[in-house]
Scaffold this active site. Structure first.
Site, PDB file in Angstrom:
ATOM      1  N   LYS A 151      -5.452  22.343 -45.737  1.00 23.85           N
ATOM      2  CA  LYS A 151      -6.492  21.825 -44.984  1.00 23.85           C
ATOM      3  C   LYS A 151      -7.826  22.905 -45.108  1.00 23.85           C
ATOM      4  O   LYS A 151      -7.627  24.042 -44.890  1.00 23.85           O
ATOM      5  CB  LYS A 151      -6.203  21.562 -43.598  1.00 23.85           C
ATOM      6  CG  LYS A 151      -5.289  20.512 -43.569  1.00 23.85           C
ATOM      7  CD  LYS A 151      -5.060  20.148 -41.908  1.00 23.85           C
ATOM      8  CE  LYS A 151      -4.078  18.970 -41.915  1.00 23.85           C
ATOM      9  NZ  LYS A 151      -3.928  18.527 -40.652  1.00 23.85           N
TER      10      LYS A 151
ATOM     11  N   GLU B 113     -14.357  22.467 -36.310  1.00 22.59           N
ATOM     12  CA  GLU B 113     -13.610  22.741 -37.338  1.00 22.59           C
ATOM     13  C   GLU B 113     -12.095  22.507 -37.245  1.00 22.59           C
ATOM     14  O   GLU B 113     -11.617  22.984 -36.028  1.00 22.59           O
ATOM     15  CB  GLU B 113     -13.593  24.192 -37.789  1.00 22.59           C
ATOM     16  CG  GLU B 113     -14.305  24.177 -39.074  1.00 22.59           C
ATOM     17  CD  GLU B 113     -13.623  23.877 -40.225  1.00 22.59           C
ATOM     18  OE1 GLU B 113     -12.554  23.299 -40.230  1.00 22.59           O
ATOM     19  OE2 GLU B 113     -14.146  23.756 -41.537  1.00 22.59           O
TER      20      GLU B 113
ATOM     21  N   ASP C 169     -12.871  16.450 -43.092  1.00 25.99           N
ATOM     22  CA  ASP C 169     -11.635  16.131 -42.900  1.00 25.99           C
ATOM     23  C   ASP C 169     -10.907  16.816 -41.641  1.00 25.99           C
ATOM     24  O   ASP C 169     -10.721  18.104 -41.607  1.00 25.99           O
ATOM     25  CB  ASP C 169     -10.785  16.691 -44.269  1.00 25.99           C
ATOM     26  CG  ASP C 169      -9.166  16.547 -44.185  1.00 25.99           C
ATOM     27  OD1 ASP C 169      -8.544  15.605 -43.311  1.00 25.99           O
ATOM     28  OD2 ASP C 169      -8.617  17.131 -44.802  1.00 25.99           O
TER      29      ASP C 169
ATOM     30  N   ASP D  26     -17.100  19.722 -39.543  1.00 27.48           N
ATOM     31  CA  ASP D  26     -16.352  19.696 -40.961  1.00 27.48           C
ATOM     32  C   ASP D  26     -15.893  18.022 -41.008  1.00 27.48           C
ATOM     33  O   ASP D  26     -16.069  17.290 -40.016  1.00 27.48           O
ATOM     34  CB  ASP D  26     -15.155  20.770 -40.695  1.00 27.48           C
ATOM     35  CG  ASP D  26     -14.052  20.281 -41.278  1.00 27.48           C
ATOM     36  OD1 ASP D  26     -14.456  20.509 -42.626  1.00 27.48           O
ATOM     37  OD2 ASP D  26     -12.798  20.174 -41.212  1.00 27.48           O
TER      38      ASP D  26
ATOM     39  N   THR E 272      -8.289  12.587 -43.475  1.00 24.94           N
ATOM     40  CA  THR E 272      -8.028  12.138 -44.884  1.00 24.94           C
ATOM     41  C   THR E 272      -7.022  13.226 -45.534  1.00 24.94           C
ATOM     42  O   THR E 272      -6.617  13.036 -46.654  1.00 24.94           O
ATOM     43  CB  THR E 272      -9.563  12.655 -46.085  1.00 24.94           C
ATOM     44  OG1 THR E 272     -10.043  13.541 -45.212  1.00 24.94           O
ATOM     45  CG2 THR E 272     -10.281  11.233 -45.677  1.00 24.94           C
TER      46      THR E 272
HETATM   47  P1  B16 Z   1     -12.120  17.383 -52.383  1.00 24.04           P
HETATM   48  P2  B16 Z   1     -12.817  19.684 -45.288  1.00 24.04           P
HETATM   49  C1  B16 Z   1     -11.387  19.851 -47.189  1.00 24.04           C
HETATM   50  O1  B16 Z   1     -12.183  18.938 -46.188  1.00 24.04           O
HETATM   51  C2  B16 Z   1      -9.866  19.454 -47.188  1.00 24.04           C
HETATM   52  O2  B16 Z   1      -9.449  19.818 -45.877  1.00 24.04           O
HETATM   53  C3  B16 Z   1      -8.960  19.901 -48.250  1.00 24.04           C
HETATM   54  O3  B16 Z   1      -7.690  19.414 -48.128  1.00 24.04           O
HETATM   55  C4  B16 Z   1      -9.462  19.389 -49.746  1.00 24.04           C
HETATM   56  O4  B16 Z   1      -8.773  20.236 -50.754  1.00 24.04           O
HETATM   57  C5  B16 Z   1     -11.191  19.862 -49.754  1.00 24.04           C
HETATM   58  O5  B16 Z   1     -11.580  19.348 -48.846  1.00 24.04           O
HETATM   59  C6  B16 Z   1     -11.598  19.448 -50.809  1.00 24.04           C
HETATM   60  O6  B16 Z   1     -11.542  18.082 -51.004  1.00 24.04           O
HETATM   61  O7  B16 Z   1     -10.860  17.336 -53.360  1.00 24.04           O
HETATM   62  O8  B16 Z   1     -12.377  15.933 -51.765  1.00 24.04           O
HETATM   63  O9  B16 Z   1     -13.305  17.976 -53.109  1.00 24.04           O
HETATM   64  O10 B16 Z   1     -11.572  19.814 -44.050  1.00 24.04           O
HETATM   65  O11 B16 Z   1     -13.499  20.631 -45.503  1.00 24.04           O
HETATM   66  O12 B16 Z   1     -13.753  18.451 -44.704  1.00 24.04           O
HETATM   67 MG    MG Z   2     -11.075  20.238 -41.993  1.00 26.03          MG
END
Ligand code: B16
Ligand code: MG
Length: 219
Positions: free
Chosen positions: A47, A171, A13, A11, A19
């Protein structure tokens, strides 16, 4: 883990980079516009949740109703701010031990990929200068189902021709662990064991962590 590991999916973020702090700043600013103060605790619940679903949750918490059209505009506005914030990311923002662990995987012939809900995945990886470390990348632009649906992880297995039972997912979000388990993969939580109790094992980070540590924990 009794089967041979052939693929590790990461994963983004919360596993490779933080982020979440930028998502929080951008959502907080947007929520202010409709007079709502988003807390850090609430941000934790976002998240791993897609952009659109995150906005729907915030609107629900705020007790505010917006049309689908208005929601599109709000989500775009949040993203504009978020993209501005992540311009400051540098290779130093990669969590400690990540590069070393991936390098060990490569030495052992284990494939690597990304499985992230973020539609900004490519930009983030480029800023961190680690795009080339992955054999495949699945992001929010390629999926139709959100975690806990396993699609975001199964796509890597399909593309790299690896069975889920030979795949390990890293994750930080309970929904992401659920997705990995639903896909028949071994799920390693990165973070707090109390919040990731559905994982096969939980680590605090990648510093000092190696492939042997996965093998040792048999289930
Ligand atoms: P975006 P991951 C997720 O990342 C984030 O944890 C979540 O907070 C965010 O809303 C989502 O990506 C979508 O991100 O707005 O940049 O498309 O943990 O799946 O890497
Ligand atoms: Mg994540």
């Amino acid at each position: 883990m009794t089967k041979k590991i052939k693929l590790c999916i990461f994963d983004l973020d919360g596993v490779i980079v933080d982020t979440a702090k930028y998502h929080y700043l951008a959502w907080k600013e947007l929520a202010k516009e409709f007079g709502y103060d988003l807390t850090k605790q609430q941000n934790e619940k976002l998240k791993g949740v897609s952009r659109v679903q995150s906005l729907k949750l915030i609107l629900q918490w705020a007790g505010v109703s917006k049309s689908e059209e208005e929601q599109k505009i709000l989500a775009a506005k949040k993203n504009e701010q978020y993209v501005k914030l992540i311009q400051s990311l540098t290779p130093n923002d990669v969590f400690p031990g990540v590069r070393e662990f991936i390098s060990e995987l490569k030495d052992n012939g284990i494939l690597t990929s990304i499985g992230s809900a973020s539609k900004n995945t490519r930009l983030i990886l480029e800023k961190l200068e680690i795009t080339g470390l992955f054999d495949y990348i699945v992001d929010g632009t390629m999926t139709t189902h959100s975690k806990p649906h396993p699609e975001v992880f199964l796509k890597s297995c399909e593309a790299l021709n690896i069975k889920p039972e030979n795949t390990v997912v890293f994750e930080d979000a309970p929904k992401g662990i659920e997705a990995a388990k639903a896909g028949g993969m071994y799920a390693i939580g990165v973070g707090n064991p109390d919040e990731l109790s559905n994982a096969d094992m939980v680590i605090s980070g990648f510093e000092g962590f190696g492939v042997k540590d996965i093998m040792l924990k048999k289930n």
